[in-house]
Scaffold this motif. Sequence first.
Motif, mmCIF file in Angstrom:
data_model
loop_
_atom_site.group_PDB
_atom_site.id
_atom_site.type_symbol
_atom_site.label_atom_id
_atom_site.label_comp_id
_atom_site.label_asym_id
_atom_site.label_seq_id
_atom_site.Cartn_x
_atom_site.Cartn_y
_atom_site.Cartn_z
ATOM 1 N N TYR A 128 23.346 25.481 74.916
ATOM 2 C CA TYR A 128 24.570 24.680 74.980
ATOM 3 C C TYR A 128 25.097 24.451 73.565
ATOM 4 C CZ TYR A 128 27.474 21.548 77.837
ATOM 5 O OH TYR A 128 28.515 20.989 78.547
ATOM 6 N N PRO A 129 26.413 24.377 73.387
ATOM 7 C CA PRO A 129 26.955 24.077 72.058
ATOM 8 C C PRO A 129 27.015 22.572 71.814
ATOM 9 C CG PRO A 129 28.746 24.621 73.553
ATOM 10 C CD PRO A 129 27.465 24.769 74.345
ATOM 11 N N TYR A 130 26.772 22.164 70.582
ATOM 12 C CA TYR A 130 26.867 20.742 70.242
ATOM 13 C C TYR A 130 28.228 20.165 70.619
ATOM 14 C CZ TYR A 130 22.741 21.242 67.146
ATOM 15 O OH TYR A 130 21.481 21.471 66.636
ATOM 16 N N LEU A 187 29.578 20.249 63.583
ATOM 17 C CA LEU A 187 28.811 19.576 62.538
ATOM 18 C C LEU A 187 28.874 18.062 62.694
ATOM 19 C CD1 LEU A 187 29.821 21.789 59.480
ATOM 20 C CD2 LEU A 187 27.834 22.007 60.973
ATOM 21 N N VAL A 188 30.057 17.547 63.051
ATOM 22 C CA VAL A 188 30.222 16.106 63.220
ATOM 23 C C VAL A 188 29.312 15.586 64.331
ATOM 24 C CG1 VAL A 188 31.838 14.308 63.988
ATOM 25 C CG2 VAL A 188 32.566 16.011 62.297
ATOM 26 N N ILE A 189 29.330 16.286 65.476
ATOM 27 C CA ILE A 189 28.544 15.823 66.629
ATOM 28 C C ILE A 189 27.053 15.996 66.377
ATOM 29 C CG2 ILE A 189 28.021 16.319 69.054
ATOM 30 C CD1 ILE A 189 31.044 16.911 69.386
ATOM 31 N N VAL A 245 21.987 13.029 65.587
ATOM 32 C CA VAL A 245 20.778 12.848 64.789
ATOM 33 C C VAL A 245 20.694 11.403 64.289
ATOM 34 C CG1 VAL A 245 19.657 13.465 62.610
ATOM 35 C CG2 VAL A 245 20.536 15.261 64.109
ATOM 36 N N ALA A 246 21.823 10.870 63.827
ATOM 37 C CA ALA A 246 21.839 9.523 63.255
ATOM 38 C C ALA A 246 21.767 8.433 64.315
ATOM 39 C CB ALA A 246 23.097 9.343 62.406
ATOM 40 N N GLU A 247 22.412 8.658 65.469
ATOM 41 C CA GLU A 247 22.576 7.580 66.441
ATOM 42 C C GLU A 247 21.766 7.744 67.721
ATOM 43 O OE1 GLU A 247 26.730 7.102 67.230
ATOM 44 O OE2 GLU A 247 27.275 6.934 65.102
#
Length: 333
Positions: A209-211, A277-279, A284-286
């Motif tokens: 699946y794509p991010y 990249l944003v997602i 990762v952060a949230e």
Amino acid sequence: QGSRLAGPAAALALLAGPAMAEDTITLKVAHLLPADVYIWKQGGQVMTDEITARTGGRVRFEVYPAGQLGKDMLSVLSSGIADIAFFVPQYSPDKLPLSTAGELPGLYDSSCEGTHMVWDIVKPGGLLGDSEYKAQGMRVLFANVIPPNVLMTTRVRPEGIEAIKGLKIRANGNAVGKTASQLGAVPIQAPVGELYDSLSRGTIDGTFYPYVSLPDFDLENLLKYSVHGPRFGGNLVGFAISEASWNKLPEDVRQIVAEAGLRAQDQLCSYEDRETLVIRDRIVAENGHSVVELTPEQIAQFEEKFEGVVAAWAQDMTKAGLDAQSVLDALKQ
């Protein structure tokens, strides 16, 4: 403005290609996507809005999302029910078999790279633009290779090929299914609408699946791991106009439509590459997501398996009497 038709007259008009009143051309657009999904907002709608603006409202669009005019987009187009329609070769492998090359792994690293590679062969006058699309009575307005799939899992950390073996992985489409099998996973076909439940229940262990598409189906909290590095391939989609409707358009409108399609193509793939990249960074952060970074040697092991997928795809096409090698050569050039 053209007058509205009712009753039987409307039904006849629906099948007659673009409705052209004295000053207004109305084109019907059909697609399978939710009305607010990014592929439409950042692609199809960008194209239609530009066409309407540049023609001063002379060309207008009636948009029918979510399969309202039918689920088989190629039939919707060929029957004249719509003038422009969304196409996915994976859904029509009998009619667009060689176009499924856009799904193959190991060929591209980003949406824009894959899109520009594929556009050269599916565009009008291109290798498949004539042999597949024109043969189906359609003309591609723009193509999009969705950002490369990422192998994502729920519970098992995919540290390499050995960790993937035996996992039940959603792998829709011929090329993606072959990819899963080459890696030793068990490919499972499942509609995207069932993916959330399948992952929640543990019916499947992960998915290709794509991010960029994770938010559309609320999958960020379910998929805890992903593999970075291997080029797992993706999915080719796009919008096409029927040759019958295209031929009825005035020459100046054709020029605007063609230019708007290319601008939408570039905007969509650029949006997808940015959002990927944003997602990824956000989950990762949230969301506690972990991106597994493979060594160059591990990535090479994956890419070697991908060569087997491409060879198997080419063999299937050749058995069907199709010139797969010409398509692969064109993509690699």
